[in-house]
Scaffold this motif. Structure first.
Motif, PDB file in Angstrom:
ATOM      1  N   VAL A 335       0.849  -1.192   0.000  1.00  0.00           N
ATOM      2  CA  VAL A 335       0.000   0.000   0.000  1.00  0.00           C
ATOM      3  C   VAL A 335       0.886   1.243   0.000  1.00  0.00           C
ATOM      4  O   VAL A 335       1.854   1.321   0.758  1.00  0.00           O
ATOM      5  N   GLY A 336       0.522   2.230  -0.800  1.00  0.00           N
ATOM      6  CA  GLY A 336       1.298   3.462  -0.812  1.00  0.00           C
ATOM      7  C   GLY A 336       1.205   4.181   0.514  1.00  0.00           C
ATOM      8  O   GLY A 336       2.199   4.365   1.219  1.00  0.00           O
ATOM      9  N   ALA A 337      -0.002   4.615   0.904  1.00  0.00           N
ATOM     10  CA  ALA A 337      -0.231   5.302   2.176  1.00  0.00           C
ATOM     11  C   ALA A 337      -1.362   4.611   2.908  1.00  0.00           C
ATOM     12  O   ALA A 337      -2.405   4.312   2.327  1.00  0.00           O
ATOM     13  N   GLY A 361      -4.968   2.816   1.787  1.00  0.00           N
ATOM     14  CA  GLY A 361      -5.791   1.994   2.652  1.00  0.00           C
ATOM     15  C   GLY A 361      -6.148   2.756   3.914  1.00  0.00           C
ATOM     16  O   GLY A 361      -5.411   3.640   4.350  1.00  0.00           O
ATOM     17  N   GLN A 362      -7.290   2.405   4.498  1.00  0.00           N
ATOM     18  CA  GLN A 362      -7.699   3.024   5.760  1.00  0.00           C
ATOM     19  C   GLN A 362      -8.362   1.983   6.631  1.00  0.00           C
ATOM     20  O   GLN A 362      -9.234   1.242   6.170  1.00  0.00           O
ATOM     21  N   ILE A 393      -8.370   2.796  -3.752  1.00  0.00           N
ATOM     22  CA  ILE A 393      -8.537   3.121  -2.331  1.00  0.00           C
ATOM     23  C   ILE A 393      -9.458   2.089  -1.699  1.00  0.00           C
ATOM     24  O   ILE A 393     -10.487   1.732  -2.269  1.00  0.00           O
ATOM     25  N   LYS A 394      -9.104   1.639  -0.488  1.00  0.00           N
ATOM     26  CA  LYS A 394     -10.008   0.793   0.280  1.00  0.00           C
ATOM     27  C   LYS A 394     -10.036   1.263   1.724  1.00  0.00           C
ATOM     28  O   LYS A 394      -8.988   1.462   2.347  1.00  0.00           O
ATOM     29  N   THR A 395     -11.261   1.450   2.263  1.00  0.00           N
ATOM     30  CA  THR A 395     -11.410   1.825   3.662  1.00  0.00           C
ATOM     31  C   THR A 395     -12.279   0.801   4.365  1.00  0.00           C
ATOM     32  O   THR A 395     -13.177   0.205   3.758  1.00  0.00           O
ATOM     33  N   THR A 396     -12.033   0.614   5.656  1.00  0.00           N
ATOM     34  CA  THR A 396     -12.796  -0.386   6.390  1.00  0.00           C
ATOM     35  C   THR A 396     -12.768  -0.071   7.885  1.00  0.00           C
ATOM     36  O   THR A 396     -11.842   0.570   8.391  1.00  0.00           O
TER      37      THR A 396
END
Length: 597
Positions: A335-337, A361-362, A393-396
């Motif tokens: 993941v980049g950031a 990612g978050q 982008i993926k957030t969870t």
């Protein structure tokens, strides 16, 4: 007409139940650091006789990048005998090539000079964007200066909280992660490059290839799922760069050709297919560039590249109150950031490109903001395109905050994915273009807003888990979520339009995971050619109660009045039939300049 049409009402209704669905994951995400639980595969709950359902649902058990802690209930599926979309084979498809006819990704070429003096290439232009990104947008840096021949980690460790640390121009080799203290600033206004790679010298010619020994770590366990689920090499973290160009990893020594490399971890040998004489060969080694638990750190104006991050880990990992601004984060393995417990963290005006798994990612973050970035060309190392945390982008497991004003383009995966127990998230005013899987996927969440986005050319990839039915992809996909507003988006040229999906997804922290209270309004949806459709699908064990999905005041731009462009639970409809059945009763259907009511 010969086909069967279900007429739901004789008069038009102002509120209706419509929508479509993309193949999403069936597992619910938990922590990126927890093992996956035992699950019931979707093949047990989906109709095995229906191509558009069974062709994708059985892959859902592995779809979530953040390992699932909830199990699914099994059930039977409704027959969908009118759907002609064929199932997509999973085991014989090679790594896909995603056509991107309107987007050309910039090529990053690093100058062939000594490692100490290598300068970053300038940020490429952002097609269609009205803002600038990357290190050129960083302000002047004044503080403690770090020269390329100094150990940056030592200087950061010695600097007091609240200080500013400025990286001078040139290549800074980072041999251990930088752990900034509270309120420190790490920055540059001179184009500094932070690299996690080390030079490899001492190559030996060997049977037409070249080898070097003793540079690899000991073998380690696999994390993540690869597009090639036979070789399963995407999880291997070390990347090689020849004169700054990323070499593709291959699974065996016999497959080594120019432009590729093979890592034999048991024998601690690296093979490449290019003659390295007179060239720079570097291997990523350090796992993280910048990360740590101290609050309110600023990172700006840096190029961060070649870090051997583990899957689901970031080259830059934000904590609470961090502001990561105007950086170029590229060519890192995973993941980049990554925002992890980064309450109030902010990513803004960064160029995040060509990372091995995912751009951003978050996880477990409240009020995180991802604003005005370009996220492009990510998943360069072969992670599963359709279903395992790859792409933009993926957030969870996060609450509040927004993803807004970004350009998310040409990623090999989902463009923007909210997966598993996001609450109150807003996705607004993004340009989401030519990503291999869904444009936006909102899955097992609640209280979400998806508004004012432009979503074009998504979901047209091929490969394991890809396809053309409503179970396979779309511009916007809302899956087993509640209280979601989908409004005022422009959705055109995607594999499908807007899809609403209800699956049996087990229980979570909010109780039973169900699809409820979804409103789709004010959207402009273009559907032309092939099997492109908008509609909704459901498992038999997850039937959508009447009135829980509303479509109203949308505009649909169609190629034909007689084309089946709408679908509900396996039944196809033309525009006229769709409205006669009570769906999208106050919406407009347009053919050229003609409006059909």
């Amino acid at each position: 007409m010969s086909k069967q049409v279900t007429i739901l009402a004789a008069t038009a209704l102002s509120a209706l139940t419509v929508v479509a669905v993309v193949s999403t994951t069936v597992q619910a995400a938990a922590s990126p650091f927890e093992p996956a639980p035992t699950r019931v595969p979707d093949s047990a709950i989906s109709s095995p006789s229906v191509a558009d359902d069974a062709g994708v649902a059985d892959e859902e058990s592995d779809r979530h990048g953040y390992d699932t802690r909830w199990t699914e209930a099994a059930g039977s599926s409704m027959p969908r005998t009118t759907i002609a979309t064929p199932a997509v084979p999973r085991t014989t498809i090679a790594t896909p090539v995603v056509p991107r006819p309107t987007i050309t990704l910039p090529t990053i070429t690093l100058p062939i000079i000594t490692p100490r003096s290598r300068r970053p290439s300038p940020p490429p232009p952002v097609p269609g964007a009205s803002f600038a990104v990357g290190p050129s947008q960083a302000p002047a840096c004044s503080g403690v200066v770090v020269k390329p021949d100094e150990n940056a980690a030592d200087i950061v460790d010695k600097a007091p909280a609240g200080s500013t640390i400025c990286f001078a121009a040139g290549l800074h080799r980072i041999d251990r992660p930088l752990r900034p203290k509270a309120k420190q600033t790490l920055g540059s206004d001179q184009g500094a490059v932070l690299t996690g790679s080390v030079p490899l010298t001492g190559w030996t010619a060997n049977g037409g290839d070249w080898t070097i020994k003793g540079v690899l770590p000991k073998p380690y366990a696999q994390i993540g799922q690869c597009e090639d689920n036979v070789a399963n090499i995407c999880h291997l973290r070390e990347q090689l760069f020849l004169n700054g160009k990323h070499l593709k990893r291959v699974a065996t020594r016999e497959k080594v050709v120019p432009g590729t490399f093979y890592g034999d971890y048991a024998g601690n040998t690296v093979w490449i297919g290019d003659n390295p004489t007179g060239k720079s060969v570097e291997m990523s080694k350090t796992p993280t560039a910048i990360g740590g638990g101290q609050a309110n750190v600023t990172v700006r104006g840096l190029t961060v590249e070649h870090f051997a991050s583990a899957p689901q880990a970031g080259a830059v990992e934000l904590s609470g109150g961090w502001n990561v601004f105007a950086n170029d984060i590229r060519w890192n393995h995973a993941v980049g950031a990554m925002l992890i417990n980064a309450d109030g963290g902010r990513l803004e005006k960064n160029l995040i490109q060509s990372n091995g798994q995912l751009g951003i990612g978050q996880y477990s973050t409240t009020n995180g903001s991802i604003v005005g970035n370009q996220i492009s060309g990510n998943n360069t190392d072969g992670f599963w395109i359709a279903d395992w945390e790859s792409g933009g982008i993926k957030t969870t497991w996060s609450k509040g905050g927004s993803v807004s004003g970004n350009v998310i383009k040409a990623n090999l995966g989902v463009g923007l994915w909210s997966d598993a127990y996001d609450d109150g998230r807003t996705f607004a005013s993004n340009q989401i273009v030519d990503n291999a899987a869904d444009g936006i996927r909102y899955e097992i969440g609640r209280n979400g807003v998806i508004e004012n986005n432009t979503i074009t050319g998504n979901g047209l990839g091929t490969g394991r888990g890809s396809g053309r039915s409503l179970w396979d992809g779309g511009g916007i996909n809302v899956n087993t979520s509640s209280n979601v507003q989908v409004r005022n988006n422009t959705v055109a040229g995607n594999v499908n339009g807007i899809s609403i999906q209800s699956r049996t997804r087990g229980n979570g922290p909010w109780g039973l995971n169900v699809l409820r209270d979804v409103v789709v309004t004010g959207n402009k949806v273009t559907m032309k050619g092939g099997t492109t459709a908008t509609g909704m699908v459901q498992n038999a064990g997850a039937a959508i109660p009447a009135g829980e999905v509303t479509l109203k005041a949308n505009q649909y731009f169609l190629d034909s009045l007689s084309a089946d462009r709408f679908q509900k639970f396996g039944q196809w409809f033309t525009a006229k039939e769709w409205q006669q059945s009570g769906l999208d009763a106050d919406s407009n259907f347009l053919l050229g300049k003609r409006i059909i009511r």
